[in-house]
Design an enzyme around this catalytic site. Structure first.
Site, PDB file in Angstrom:
ATOM      1  N   GLU A 254     -20.855   3.700-130.147  1.00 17.41           N
ATOM      2  CA  GLU A 254     -21.206   3.586-128.740  1.00 17.41           C
ATOM      3  C   GLU A 254     -22.307   4.611-128.509  1.00 17.41           C
ATOM      4  O   GLU A 254     -22.068   5.817-128.518  1.00 17.41           O
ATOM      5  CB  GLU A 254     -20.011   3.865-127.824  1.00 17.41           C
ATOM      6  CG  GLU A 254     -20.248   3.288-126.439  1.00 17.41           C
ATOM      7  CD  GLU A 254     -19.995   4.274-125.304  1.00 17.41           C
ATOM      8  OE1 GLU A 254     -19.767   3.813-124.187  1.00 17.41           O
ATOM      9  OE2 GLU A 254     -20.051   5.496-125.536  1.00 17.41           O
ATOM     10  N   CYS A 287     -24.063   7.739-120.717  1.00 15.82           N
ATOM     11  CA  CYS A 287     -24.935   6.733-121.332  1.00 15.82           C
ATOM     12  C   CYS A 287     -24.917   5.407-120.576  1.00 15.82           C
ATOM     13  O   CYS A 287     -25.842   4.605-120.704  1.00 15.82           O
ATOM     14  CB  CYS A 287     -24.543   6.521-122.791  1.00 15.82           C
ATOM     15  SG  CYS A 287     -22.788   6.273-123.063  1.00 15.82           S
TER      16      CYS A 287
END
Length: 480
Positions: A254, A287
């Site tokens: 990720e 993010c």
């Protein structure tokens, strides 16, 4: 006593101390003994030895042990909340509801989800194919653990990200070596004490902190490690993929993001508030945050004026002060990165309408909440992940142009569309991203998230997040 690494059921840490800095005032939170590369090797071998016994433990017993582990973390909740504020600069309210409380609650939900998932499923083979020569065949898909999992979370929500990896891995029958970020290791190191208190067998969960990356590199290269789960930058994710390739590990990533929030014409009045939310969320260090805001060209000036006013009103300061809305960044390097990105945006024609400066005068690694007016996606600020309280605003002509701008990125982690549900859904279907929210959304253990392209691969949370830590096996049998 400062938390230490935990390997094969015992505390350890013989390496030079790692200074953990409070990013709000630059004081020392703790000096933590580090683990040496040999300790990482010991941890992997301990996890390898423990694997067969843990994988052979009935799933219900593994789940009960994981719940005891979470209970032990819950008992440390106040300490964990205080620690995460000190080591990451998280706001007190965020520490309570997200970093610790939310992390443990979602982990408990993961236990519920795993219990509802079948360990084996019949394959959808047509009946006439199953009856051959008068004999009845069966075709079943079974799910088995991968083996030893290396879990490497990022610093921004350290316990949250660690539990996203550790809990599904343990429930599935894997053993784990957990390596927290050196920038924020303290909250995650508590997992070792919790595992010991919960009675997890030695070697099932190992937690090691280091100052550099030698141990992490061992985790990605040792043949005894079967999978690596990493959250962090795209550059490090690419390095991990290369390091893991010779031993054919499963790599779950990720990574970064440059997520777009598309505000349709009737919803542009919501954009300024959405920008402020990005600033408040871990000072923009997320993010999946919507750091590119897309609004109709004919409403862009108004949105910029409203955003500048909203951002200027945000209180930047001490995360322990209840009136603070935006805290510090994790390090001086991260504050410098924000300054560099804003400068590059200006050089390429961007216009700063709010903020734009580092604020060392506040005593820590602070950067002003910043809004930048961009005229297109060629500007580097529209392409590079900043990981700070910096949001760019771009104008679009119509829905097709908005989708084009949203998809003009190497990333594909998250995004959102705001407006009338039918119009927003139509646009959302065209955004190339692992997650798209329409007028808000659900984040929890029952729904997975994950990226595309430079934002990574595989999924975390949800059914897919549990299956990621399992290997499918096809079993077929014919009656005698």
């Amino acid at each position: 006593m400062a938390p230490t690494s935990y390997v094969d059921g015992a505390r350890l840490g013989s390496g030079p101390p790692l200074r953990v800095e409070n990013p709000a005032d630059l004081s020392t939170v703790a000096d933590v003994p580090t683990a040496e590369p040999a300790d990482f090797e010991r941890a992997v071998l301990a996890a390898r030895r423990a694997f067969d016994g843990w994988a052979g433990t009935p799933a219900a017993d593994r789940a009960a042990a994981v719940l005891r582990f979470l209970d032990a973390l819950e008992a440390r909740r106040e300490l964990l909340e205080d620690t995460v504020v000190a080591e990451t600069g998280a706001l007190v309210a965020s520490a309570r509801t997200l970093h610790v409380g939310g992390a443990i609650a979602q982990a408990r939900d993961a236990v519920r989800l795993h219990a509802a998932m079948p360990a084996e499923e019949p394959n959808p083979v047509p009946l006439d194919a199953l009856v051959t020569g008068g004999r009845v065949a069966a075709s079943v898909l079974t799910w088995e653990p991968l083996g030893v999992v290396a879990a490497i979370p990022a610093y921004n929500v350290p316990l949250f990200l660690a539990l996203w990896k550790v809990v599904p891995a343990l429930l599935a029958g894997n053993t784990v070596v957990l390596r927290p970020s050196p920038l924020a290791p303290l909250t995650v190191l508590a997992a070792g004490d919790a595992a010991h208190e919960a009675g997890l067998p030695p070697g099932v969960l190992n937690v090691l902190v280091e100052a550099g990356s030698a141990g992490a590199e061992l985790l990605t290269t040792m043949p005894q490690v079967d999978a690596v789960s990493f959250t962090g930058s795209a550059a490090v994710g690419a390095a991990i993929t290369a390091q893991a390739a010779p031993t054919h590990k499963r790599v779950m990533l990720e990574l970064g993001g440059k997520s777009a929030g598309i505000y349709l014409p009737g919803a542009a009045d919501r954009a300024a508030a959405g920008i402020a939310i990005v600033m408040r969320a871990m000072a923009g260090q997320g993010c999946a945050l919507q750091t590119r805001v897309l609004v109709p060209e004919d409403q862009k000036k108004r949105v910029l004026d409203e955003a500048a006013e909203a951002v200027a009103a945000l209180r930047l300061g001490d995360p322990r002060d209840p009136s603070t809305e935006v805290g510090p960044l994790i390090s001086a390097a991260q504050a410098a990165r924000c300054a560099e990105h804003v400068a590059a945006a200006r050089e390429h024609g961007g216009r700063v309408v709010a903020g734009g400066r580092a604020r060392p005068d506040l005593g820590g690694h602070y950067f002003e909440p910043t809004v930048v007016d961009l005229d297109g996606t060629a500007n580097p600020l529209a392409q590079e992940e900043t990981f700070g309280p910096v949001v760019s605003v771009l104008g679009y002509r119509d829905a097709d142009h908005a989708v084009e701008l949203a998809n003009d990125t190497v990333y594909g982690l998250s995004g959102a569309v705001y407006g009338p549900a039918d119009e927003a859904l139509a646009v959302a279907r065209r955004v190339r991203s692992g997650t798209v929210f329409v007028n808000g959304g659900y984040i929890g253990a029952f729904a997975s998230s994950g990226g595309r392209r430079h934002s990574g691969d595989w999924r975390e949370r949800g059914r897919e997040g549990i299956r990621a830590y399992q290997q499918a096996k096809h079993v077929t049998a014919v009656s005698a």
